[in-house]
Design an enzyme around this catalytic site. Structure first.
Site: not given
Ligand code: 9MR
Ligand code: 9MR
Length: 579
Positions: A182, A507, A549, A558
């Protein structure tokens, strides 16, 4: 030239490259083996007892014969394995492993250069994540791109409003690294990331002083690692409110951007709510930075002092606001617009208090921090993560005493013993594990970002090695690196751009949106996570196999800055210590 019949025909089938199938597979570190260190491969499948041999890939000469180890049952899946140990092979070269009746491995190398390109790329990975800067082709190769979010006009979100900065005030918060797949920037996660990278420098300064990664700053008098750290450190400093010393929790969109390139969306950016965790992680990192950059006063006059001032002001804010926990749901009940991006919310900040105090004590020696440090000596110990940060405080407390002839403080003695006991438990796990790795001692090691659990366990083991010089600790650390780079149940090497089987669809918004087949290189993938919180299709669902993947899978596929940092540490540590 001799023509040697390579192997009897019965052996000539290659182990299938497709992971997670029923037929036997051979998995090992796809990035090669260091001559002086342990070398193991894992045969996966219900296989009979048998021998193996290692053969020169070019000349076909058999250089080593051995027995496959006993059949083991994994505690993290239904897989059965045998471990093949060929550590006594020390002669550099290209080899293949053969198991009569079963098959041949692909080529692998034994070389002092094993994992060298990977180590450099993992650090360079941060360059590709820079936010407000255009990435030029001569540094970024085919992944060059325009600058992303400028963050020169960021709004104070109502949750972050104060007397001098009411909601809607415009501030500057440019630069830094994107957090992950993100496009947002989070102080808590930046804290552990920058802390881990600074620790890599403090533990291996000579190694990093000569390391060049081909970033725009390469060639200036500062080591590239510190140039890269500065990118995010300077951004972090903008996140402190100059009026009261408090630190905003994050700089973010209200909702996640779509799967587009950086800078495409122009949605408003906000700094959101000050939190105690943000203030304390900020304190820890700026205190550590003050220490490290004190060695570069001629090159960066004033930086070390500004960092220490910032650290003191954030600490003082935390003392006045000791338990402001970031809770996005309650915040959204009170304020508009709703904020829907990552939370990094941690309800237990006893370890954050300890880490900040430990770094302040290590940098200033002032007694006022001792009480919080002593309180932290009984915290539960876990490898570092964004929400468990006692370990980095432990590292800084013992670092000061290493190599010094002074009697260690009683705190340093307690900490040393706790690190060693923890490292011993990791080695005990490895001896029971079906892949021979500390990683996977418990199925819960496979969580969101589990590859960073492996890397952070590796850092515990490196610290134990630095304290004792017992090679078992270093080989344990390497075993987890082997895990990440291929010796695992999925057969993937999890650093993008490397290995014969490597993730192609992380991701990660730029990797998805740039139209280039290969993902941005040098990024560590999260890895198997049976939580599968993304709801994507997974063909395999056990703890160590639940990886897919697919760009859909943010819970297993991610990338993130706090995962790359321990990977950088571990790759460079193992290489620096194996010269
Ligand atoms: O892209 C987002 C990712 O970086 C985060 O780890 C994840 C959990 O917070 O959320 C992803 O975003 C998704 C969102 O939570 C729900 N709608 C789809 C988004 C993109 O796949
Ligand atoms: O790394 C984080 C993981 O420990 C948590 O369980 C998860 C849901 O809260 O979020 C992960 O961090 C994400 C962050 O919220 C948004 N940017 C992407 C991070 C990696 O997925």
């Amino acid at each position: 030239m001799r023509t040697v019949p390579l192997l009897p025909a019965a052996m000539l089938s290659l182990f299938t490259a497709s992971a997670q199938t029923g037929s036997p597979r051979l998995e090992y570190n796809q990035s090669g083996f260091l001559p002086s260190r342990e070398k193991k491969a894992v045969l996966i499948g219900q296989t009979p007892e048998g021998r193996f041999q290692v053969t020169g890939a070019i000349n076909g000469d058999t250089v080593l014969r051995g027995f496959c180890g006993p059949l083991l049952s994994s505690g993290n899946s239904s897989l059965k394995t045998r471990i093949l140990d060929f550590s006594s092979l020390r002669e550099p070269g290209d080899y293949v492993l053969a198991i009569p009746g079963l098959g041949l491995s692909g080529r692998f190398m034994v070389s002092p250069h094993a994992m060298e390109a990977e180590a450099r790329a993992a650090l360079k990975g941060y360059y590709h994540l820079r936010v407000s800067e255009a990435l030029e082709e001569r540094h970024a190769g085919k992944w060059h791109r325009p600058a992303g979010h400028p963050d020169t006009a960021v709004l104070i979100h109502p949750s972050a409003a104060s007397g001098k900065r009411p909601a809607g005030t415009v501030i500057r918060s440019p630069g830094g690294w994107y957090d992950a797949g993100d496009y947002n920037k989070y102080i808590v996660n930046s804290g552990i990331t920058v802390g881990t990278l600074l620790s890599a420098y403090e533990d291996f300064p000579a190694h990093f002083d000569t390391l060049r990664t081909g970033i725009p700053e390469s060639g200036n008098p500062l080591p590239d690692l510190l140039d890269e750290v500065l990118q995010n450190l300077r951004w972090m400093l903008t996140m402190q409110d100059p009026h009261d010393g408090g630190v905003y929790h994050k700089c973010t969109n209200a909702a996640f951007d779509g799967m587009v390139m950086p800078g495409v969306t122009k949605l408003p950016r906000y700094v959101v709510m000050k939190s105690t965790a943000a203030a304390l992680d900020f304190t820890a990192v700026t205190a550590q930075a003050a220490r490290v950059f004190a060695g570069f006063r001629d090159r960066l006059p004033g930086l070390s002092d500004s960092c220490l001032t910032a650290a003191r002001r954030a600490w003082d804010w935390a003392e006045r606001n000791p338990s402001v926990i970031y809770n996005q749901d309650s915040l959204n009940r009170l304020h508009e617009p709703d904020i829907r991006t990552g939370t990094y919310g941690d309800g237990d900040i006893a370890d954050e208090w300890f880490w900040a105090a430990a770094e302040m004590l290590a940098t200033t020696g002032e007694k006022r921090f001792t009480e919080r440090v002593v309180q932290g000596l009984s915290l539960p110990l876990r490898p570092a993560s964004w929400k468990t940060v006692a370990m980095p405080g432990y590292y800084s407390l013992v670092r000061a005493g290493r190599g010094s002839s002074d009697a260690p403080s009683s705190e340093a003695t307690v900490v040393r013993n706790r690190i060693l006991r923890f490292a011993d438990s990791l080695l005990a796990n490895a001896s029971r594990n079906a892949f021979g790795t500390p990683m996977g001692g418990s199925p819960s090691d496979f969580e969101w970002g589990g590859n960073s659990v492996a890397a952070n366990q590796g850092i515990v083991l490196v610290n134990a090695y630095l304290l004792t010089r017992r090679t078992a600790y270093l080989d344990g650390a390497l075993a987890n690196l082997d895990h990440i780079l291929g010796r695992n149940a999925t057969g993937y090497g999890f650093l993008t751009g490397f290995g014969r089987r490597s993730p192609m669809h992380p991701h990660h918004r730029p990797s998805e949106a740039d139209g280039i087949v290969e993902p941005v290189p040098g990024l560590l993938i999260g890895g198997p996570n049976p939580g599968r919180q993304d709801g994507c299709e997974y063909a395999f669902k056990e703890a160590e196999t639940s990886y897919v993947d697919d760009v859909c899978s943010y819970a297993s596929n991610e990338i993130a800055i706090n995962w790359n940092a321990p990977m950088v540490y571990l790759l460079h540590a193992v290489r620096a210590l194996s010269k």
